[in-house]
Design an enzyme around this catalytic site. Structure first.
Site, PDB file in Angstrom:
ATOM      1  N   GLU A 184       0.820  -1.224   0.000  1.00 53.66           N
ATOM      2  CA  GLU A 184       0.000   0.000   0.000  1.00 53.66           C
ATOM      3  C   GLU A 184       0.851   1.270   0.000  1.00 53.66           C
ATOM      4  OE1 GLU A 184      -3.736   0.126   0.146  1.00 53.66           O
ATOM      5  OE2 GLU A 184      -2.909   1.942  -0.715  1.00 53.66           O
ATOM      6  N   ASP A 255       9.012   8.247 -10.953  1.00 51.59           N
ATOM      7  CA  ASP A 255       8.397   7.810  -9.700  1.00 51.59           C
ATOM      8  C   ASP A 255       6.866   7.746  -9.860  1.00 51.59           C
ATOM      9  OD1 ASP A 255       8.720   7.631  -6.534  1.00 51.59           O
ATOM     10  OD2 ASP A 255       7.096   9.046  -6.959  1.00 51.59           O
ATOM     11  N   LYS A 259       4.221   4.368  -9.820  1.00 50.59           N
ATOM     12  CA  LYS A 259       2.989   4.288  -9.018  1.00 50.59           C
ATOM     13  C   LYS A 259       1.770   4.092  -9.927  1.00 50.59           C
ATOM     14  CE  LYS A 259       5.051   7.191  -5.476  1.00 50.59           C
ATOM     15  NZ  LYS A 259       5.297   8.585  -5.083  1.00 50.59           N
TER      16      LYS A 259
END
Ligand SMILES: NC(=O)c1ccc[n+]([C@@H]2O[C@H](COP(=O)([O-])OP(=O)(O)OC[C@H]3O[C@@H](n4cnc5c(N)ncnc54)[C@H](OP(=O)(O)O)[C@@H]3O)[C@@H](O)[C@H]2O)c1
Length: 469
Positions: A184, A255, A259
């Protein structure tokens, strides 16, 4: 079935399942079978070769829940934050057994005898049943995570690069071993988006997920809004601890793309390599683009977006103009925000800290807590019929200080152009691959046009020019 008789055949289990109208979930290579939704309370079963053995009364375990022994890799920003949240919270079902770091001489905020520099003291330790991987080296993390899963331990990680680059293999290892791998904190840190996509949005058809997923770039863009040049704002961000000393992964959009890859998998069931997702960062967001945003009462944000169109999924990470009535307009500084659009739930919005010791530690703690009831991602949306598409048109403002011709040839449709001694721009529809090629020259900067700008262009079609090729 007689629960005092612990052994039964595989055929007996099938018969029992049919009779009791329960579903049997096969975990691993036929090593473990679990009864799901058993109306009588459920029992966990294990299969030893061809025989099934009752090991535990699940009802009893549900009441007491599992206690965990943790081995933590990394005690930097997130590792120490996790330790602090563990100490402060009422959650007492996890005990830290060992912490592996690189440098034994650094001062630490946990008892010294917990620390080691020998990974085997965690990985080969039979007392430890959960490895928490919180290091800043994705390659070493890959070794740790795969080894831990294969040796029968559950794993929690915050490492988006590792997960994004190896997701297919990591899902496969989870299936083979029956172990759980939760991450998570790897996407938008404290915002609980992965588990929500996996569980809450399980039945609602997700149409689109978009967000600001990188706090460093959002901090820099927020500062640039008020004037200032990129290099000095980046320096400020580094001094304030909002950007890494090597800012490449953040400012060039990697980055956010790692995600986004996780969001694509948990929203649409597509595991795509990060390299196939088009992206561009914020390094060339000029004061000219910021001025245009201010004039239109908009803000430039680095938006990560994935959405469904018929049977295709499209995605990108690109600087975008955001209208003042959009949720992400108000996500400033180092905050993150995520908007999920479901077919029936419509738009829902999460905002929170996308980085930081305690917020990220809290997300890791939530995964650890979920392991006490044997939670694992089911990846129910995998194997969908959707196709991933990585070349499609986008509507963009392309801006430069070039005196030469505007690259109109690259556009499918031109909405407007402008030229002066200092500045020239073109607004229009362009294939995303063509756009990225233009941006790679370093001569142009760009941001996607906002919804409101597109609507006003639609109302005034007089200036639109179709480009013939
Ligand atoms: N920082 C955040 O806000 C944030 C948010 C979300 C996700 N994450 C992710 O969380 C992970 C950790 O980030 P961080 O910011 O906590 O990094 P960090 O502050 O740089 O700390 C890294 C830690 O890992 C240890 N380490 C590095 N390589 C190791 C190895 N091979 N074996 C054992 N220990 C090793 C270091 O040991 P020493 O202390 O001895 O140097 C250090 O304790 C990264 O994947 C990052 O992307 C971070």
């Amino acid at each position: 079935m007689d629960s005092t008789n612990p052994r039964m055949s595989a055929e007996g289990l099938d018969e029992y399942a049919q009779r009791s109208e329960i579903h049997i979930q096969t975990e691993g290579s036929q090593k473990e079978l679990r009864l799901v939704g058993d109306p009588l309370g459920g029992r966990e079963l294990q299969q030893c070769s061809r025989e099934i053995t009752f090991t535990n009364d699940l009802k009893e375990r549900r009441m007491s829940n599992r206690s965990l022994k943790l081995g933590i890799f990394g005690f930097g920003c997130v590792g120490s934050g996790l330790y602090e949240t563990l100490q402060a919270s009422k959650f007492k079902r996890a005990e830290v057994v060992r912490i592996c770091i690189l440098d034994p001489s650094k001062p630490r905020t946990a008892p010294r005898d917990l620390f080691t520099t020998v990974p085997e003291e965690l990985l080969d330790n039979e007392d430890i049943d959960v490895i928490v991987e919180l290091i800043d080296d994705a390659e070493a993390a890959y070794e740790i995570v795969t080894r831990a899963l294969r040796s029968g331990k559950d794993v929690v990680s915050a490492n988006k690069k590792l997960v994004a680059e190896h997701l297919e293999e990591l899902i496969q290892i989870q299936r083979e071993t029956g172990r759980s791998f939760l991450y998570e904190a790897a996407c938008a840190a404290s915002i609980p988006i992965i588990r929500n996509l996996e569980e809450y949005y399980d039945n609602d058809l997700v149409q689109k997920v978009e967000g600001i997923l990188n706090g460093s770039t959002n901090y820099i863009l927020s500062a640039l809004q008020n004037g200032g040049d990129f290099d000095s704002v980046l320096n400020e961000a580094q001094e304030a601890g909002y950007a890494e000393s090597d800012p490449t992964l953040d400012v060039d959009g990697w980055d956010a793309k790692f995600k986004l890859t996780l969001l694509i998998a948990h929203s649409f069931g597509l595991v795509v390599p990060p390299s196939s997702v088009p992206h561009h960062g914020i390094r060339y967001i000029t004061p000219r683009l910021q001025r245009i945003a201010r004039e239109r009462n908009q803000r430039i944000k680095l938006i990560a977006r994935c959405w469904k169109e018929d049977d295709r999924v499209r995605a990108y990470v690109l600087p975008s103009f955001v209208d003042s009535d959009e949720e992400l307009f108000a996500v400033n500084d180092a905050l993150n925000g995520v908007v999920v659009e479901g077919a029936f739930s419509e738009r829902q919005y999460f905002r929170g800290k996308g980085a930081g010791s305690l917020p990220t530690g809290a997300a890791v703690l939530s995964d650890i807590s979920a392991l006490t009831y044997d939670y694992r991602y089911a990846y129910k949306k995998l194997n969908s019929d959707l196709e991933f598409e990585n070349d499609f048109p986008v509507c963009v403002h392309l801006n430069g200080n070039q005196s030469g011709p505007l690259p109109i040839y690259a556009f499918e449709e031109v909405f407007g152009t402008f030229r002066s001694v200092k500045e020239s721009y073109v607004e229009g529809r362009i294939g995303i691959r063509n756009l990225l090629e233009l941006l790679e020259t370093g001569l142009w900067s760009a941001a996607l046009l906002s919804e409101q700008t597109l609507q006003s262009l639609e109302q005034d079609q007089s200036s639109i020019l179709a480009v013939s090729h």
